[in-house]
Design a protein around this motif. Structure first.
Motif, PDB file in Angstrom:
ATOM      1  N   GLN A  78      38.143  34.918  30.579  1.00  0.00           N
ATOM      2  CA  GLN A  78      39.295  34.108  30.937  1.00  0.00           C
ATOM      3  C   GLN A  78      40.088  34.710  32.088  1.00  0.00           C
ATOM      4  O   GLN A  78      41.299  34.731  32.087  1.00  0.00           O
ATOM      5  N   GLN A  79      39.371  35.221  33.066  1.00  0.00           N
ATOM      6  CA  GLN A  79      40.021  35.797  34.230  1.00  0.00           C
ATOM      7  C   GLN A  79      39.571  35.103  35.505  1.00  0.00           C
ATOM      8  O   GLN A  79      39.599  35.684  36.577  1.00  0.00           O
ATOM      9  N   ALA A  80      39.158  33.845  35.424  1.00  0.00           N
ATOM     10  CA  ALA A  80      38.592  33.153  36.580  1.00  0.00           C
ATOM     11  C   ALA A  80      39.618  32.953  37.683  1.00  0.00           C
ATOM     12  O   ALA A  80      39.297  33.031  38.855  1.00  0.00           O
ATOM     13  N   GLY A  81      40.861  32.678  37.335  1.00  0.00           N
ATOM     14  CA  GLY A  81      41.867  32.418  38.356  1.00  0.00           C
ATOM     15  C   GLY A  81      42.668  33.635  38.748  1.00  0.00           C
ATOM     16  O   GLY A  81      43.529  33.557  39.630  1.00  0.00           O
ATOM     17  N   ASP A  82      42.428  34.765  38.106  1.00  0.00           N
ATOM     18  CA  ASP A  82      43.207  35.964  38.390  1.00  0.00           C
ATOM     19  C   ASP A  82      42.821  36.572  39.727  1.00  0.00           C
ATOM     20  O   ASP A  82      41.665  36.528  40.135  1.00  0.00           O
ATOM     21  N   LEU A  83      43.803  37.143  40.375  1.00  0.00           N
ATOM     22  CA  LEU A  83      43.541  37.906  41.592  1.00  0.00           C
ATOM     23  C   LEU A  83      43.206  39.336  41.217  1.00  0.00           C
ATOM     24  O   LEU A  83      43.805  39.906  40.294  1.00  0.00           O
ATOM     25  N   LEU A  84      42.252  39.901  41.909  1.00  0.00           N
ATOM     26  CA  LEU A  84      41.957  41.309  41.707  1.00  0.00           C
ATOM     27  C   LEU A  84      43.111  42.125  42.278  1.00  0.00           C
ATOM     28  O   LEU A  84      43.741  41.723  43.257  1.00  0.00           O
ATOM     29  N   PRO A  85      43.418  43.270  41.681  1.00  0.00           N
ATOM     30  CA  PRO A  85      44.544  44.061  42.201  1.00  0.00           C
ATOM     31  C   PRO A  85      44.249  44.564  43.609  1.00  0.00           C
ATOM     32  O   PRO A  85      43.107  44.867  43.954  1.00  0.00           O
ATOM     33  N   ARG A  86      45.302  44.646  44.407  1.00  0.00           N
ATOM     34  CA  ARG A  86      45.160  45.168  45.765  1.00  0.00           C
ATOM     35  C   ARG A  86      44.903  46.670  45.685  1.00  0.00           C
ATOM     36  O   ARG A  86      45.590  47.386  44.962  1.00  0.00           O
ATOM     37  N   GLN A  87      43.907  47.120  46.402  1.00  0.00           N
ATOM     38  CA  GLN A  87      43.526  48.525  46.354  1.00  0.00           C
ATOM     39  C   GLN A  87      44.487  49.378  47.190  1.00  0.00           C
ATOM     40  O   GLN A  87      45.048  48.913  48.174  1.00  0.00           O
ATOM     41  N   LYS A  88      44.631  50.616  46.784  1.00  0.00           N
ATOM     42  CA  LYS A  88      45.493  51.542  47.515  1.00  0.00           C
ATOM     43  C   LYS A  88      44.862  51.862  48.868  1.00  0.00           C
ATOM     44  O   LYS A  88      43.656  51.763  49.046  1.00  0.00           O
ATOM     45  N   MET A  89      45.686  52.263  49.807  1.00  0.00           N
ATOM     46  CA  MET A  89      45.218  52.548  51.164  1.00  0.00           C
ATOM     47  C   MET A  89      44.186  53.678  51.175  1.00  0.00           C
ATOM     48  O   MET A  89      43.215  53.631  51.926  1.00  0.00           O
ATOM     49  N   GLY A  90      44.357  54.676  50.322  1.00  0.00           N
ATOM     50  CA  GLY A  90      43.397  55.778  50.260  1.00  0.00           C
ATOM     51  C   GLY A  90      42.002  55.299  49.888  1.00  0.00           C
ATOM     52  O   GLY A  90      41.008  55.761  50.441  1.00  0.00           O
TER      53      GLY A  90
END
Length: 172
Positions: A78-90
């Motif tokens: 049930q995560q079809a519409g979720d955005l993946l978290p933005r990755q850190k710059m490192g």
């Protein structure tokens, strides 16, 4: 430019653009769809090179099996519409550095490799010849890489189960 060259460039563009979009998008369902198109492009390249059996296996196993399994697991969690978290710059810098180093090592190996002409007759890509070559243990066989890929897929399956069972943090 011939029609065959145009078809090759179209399939290569489909594969590369879809692959790049699959790893850069933040929407997980779209990433799975872009992966689907990238794998279809690879199957198209196999058909273009007249490796019909390998292309059919690509479609049945990867497009029909793995990608559909990924899409079903996205829907089941049930995560079809979720955005993946933005990755850190490192992480982004490390990923770009790793991709650049892999590309540089590949180009270095291609530059140093000396291609040799051969007088051996080509092996026909029949099911029997592919099976003999893939599962033989002599110097021309691929039994060890076949087993390594099997272990890699098993590890990926276990990783998918761990990720799917991880509970989401409660939001307040």
């Amino acid at each position: 430019m011939s029609g065959s060259t145009i078809i090759f460039y179209m399939l290569a563009a489909l594969t590369l653009v879809s692959g790049a979009l699959a790893v850069t998008t933040r929407q997980i369902f779209r990433a799975a769809i872009f992966l689907l198109f990238s794998l279809i492009g690879i199957a198209g390249l196999y058909f273009w090179m007249q490796y019909d059996f390998v292309a059919a296996v690509q479609i049945v196993v990867y497009v029909g099996g793995i990608t559909v399994l990924i899409i079903f697991s996205i829907f089941l969690t049930q995560q079809a519409g979720d955005l993946l978290p933005r990755q850190k710059m490192g992480r982004q810098v490390f990923s770009a550095l790793a991709a650049f180093c892999g590309f540089a090592l590949t180009m270095l190996q291609l530059y140093q490799y000396s291609f040799k002409n051969t007088t051996a007759q080509p092996v026909l890509p029949t099911v029997s010849n592919i099976g003999d070559r893939m599962l033989s243990v002599d110097e021309n066989g691929f039994a060890l890489p076949f087993e390594v890929v099997s272990m890699l897929l098993l590890a990926a399956l276990i990783g998918c189960i761990v990720i799917a069972l991880r509970s989401k943090p409660a939001t307040t």
